[in-house]
Design an enzyme around this catalytic site. Structure first.
Site, short mmCIF file in Angstrom:
data_model
loop_
_atom_site.label_atom_id
_atom_site.label_comp_id
_atom_site.label_asym_id
_atom_site.label_seq_id
_atom_site.Cartn_x
_atom_site.Cartn_y
_atom_site.Cartn_z
CB CYS A 190 -0.94 -0.11 1.20
SG CYS A 190 -2.07 1.22 1.52
CG ASP A 204 -4.69 -0.86 -6.87
OD1 ASP A 204 -5.45 0.03 -6.48
OD2 ASP A 204 -3.68 -1.24 -6.24
CG HIS A 209 -4.87 -0.96 -2.95
ND1 HIS A 209 -3.82 -0.43 -3.67
CD2 HIS A 209 -4.65 -0.64 -1.67
CE1 HIS A 209 -3.02 0.20 -2.85
NE2 HIS A 209 -3.49 0.08 -1.63
#
Lengths: 86, 247
Positions: free
Chosen positions: B123, B183, B215
């Site tokens: 992330c 994503d 994600h």
């Protein structure tokens, strides 16, 4: 990176956190990945008192549908108050 | 094969000489072991991240995760610390490099170290892993779906992040990138742009991109978890570290 626009407001009131009640001074509202809720994204609200440290926080993570229902419920409750009460 | 390991909270020297909290997991065998700095995601220095740290130790690496929110929220629970850091605009890049640099120094100074060190981040940590690899002398780096390595944050974005494409010439080591094709941050187009930039600069890298994954597909405690993609991603990580970090 998984975070979007954050709305910050000042608030007056109290919240009950892990260590009991405390005075609230701020709130943040944002859409982001939750810590706990089983959803990809949630509408998160933190009721805070930064002067008392990071743990002075009451947090909720709501689905978008729940968040919209909450907004309506708050407006409805306020609208139903007798004149002069709020 | 002797497979004992130890995991514990320690204190390391981070940016500016600050003492910061960190979670260390290490094999108890004689080594030599490569070192991995695990850069936690936006939700913080949490239990799932510590599981990842232990996973590296179980695979023969000394792994260390600095608590990037040590300063904002010492002693707070990970979620409260993350909320505080988020409200303050996230972790400044300069401080991140200092903290990761301190973790790298700690790992390389361990008696059983082979002298090699890598970073991996998830992330926001994916971007920070790339940033560290462009700012420090490393042996390998892994970027798991880090946003804004390339691309510009939208207006109103609450974090103090800038694109890092201009740092590509400074990349000090091979880069492994793992991305979900569903994503949005980073988008497939941004992954393409980074791939092209690295190729143009002659920087060794390998990217793996997964259909059906968005994600945070490594996050086993979240609905974003995609077991097939995560399992393949872990296999790529072991191969990559086996080639660049082990021994």
């Amino acid at each position: 990176m998984c975070t979007y626009l954050t709305e910050k407001i000042t608030v007056s009131g109290s919240g009950k956190g892990a260590d009991g009640w405390f005075t609230l001074s701020d709130a943040t509202v944002y859409l982001d990945h939750p810590q706990h809720a089983p959803a990809e994204h949630t509408l998160n609200i933190d009721f805070l008192n930064p002067a008392r440290g990071p743990s002075a926080r009451v947090a909720v993570e709501l689905t978008a549908e729940s968040a919209r229902a909450l907004v309506l419920a708050i407006e409805s409750a306020l609208a139903s108050a007798p004149p002069g009460l709020v | 094969m002797y497979d004992a390991m130890m995991a514990e909270t320690i204190s390391i020297t981070g940016h500016g000489g600050d003492r910061i909290e960190a979670y260390l997991a290490r094999p108890l065998g004689p080594g030599p072991h490569g070192g991995v700095v695990v850069i936690h995601h936006m939700p913080g220095y949490d239990a799932p991240t510590k599981e990842i740290v232990r996973r590296f130790a179980a695979h023969g690496y000394a792994a260390l995760c600095p608590n990037l929110y040590s300063r904002e929220a010492p002693g707070a629970s990970p979620d409260d610390a993350a909320a505080t850091a988020r409200a303050r605009g996230g972790v400044p890049d300069e401080r991140l490099v200092g903290d990761v640099g301190g973790a790298v120094e700690y790992l390389r100074a361990m008696p059983a170290s082979n002298g090699k060190a890598a970073t991996i981040g998830y992330c926001s940590g994916g971007r920070q892993s790339f940033l560290a690899a462009c700012s420090l002398r490393l042996d390998a780096a892994v970027d798991c779906y880090g946003a804004f390595v390339v691309g510009t944050p939208p207006d109103g974005y609450p974090l103090q992040v800038r694109p890092l494409a201009h740092l590509i010439p400074e990349l000090s080591c091979p880069l492994l990138g793992l991305f979900g094709n569903e994503d949005k941050y980073p988008s497939p187009e941004q992954v393409d742009e980074l791939d092209k930039g690295l190729t143009a600069a002659g920087k060794p890298h390998e990217f793996h991109r997964y259909d059906g994954a968005g994600h945070a597909f490594f996050a086993v405690d979240r609905p974003s978890y995609r077991p097939e993609s995560a399992n393949d991603g872990w296999a790529r990580i072991w191969d990559f570290f086996g080639a660049h970090l082990a021994g």
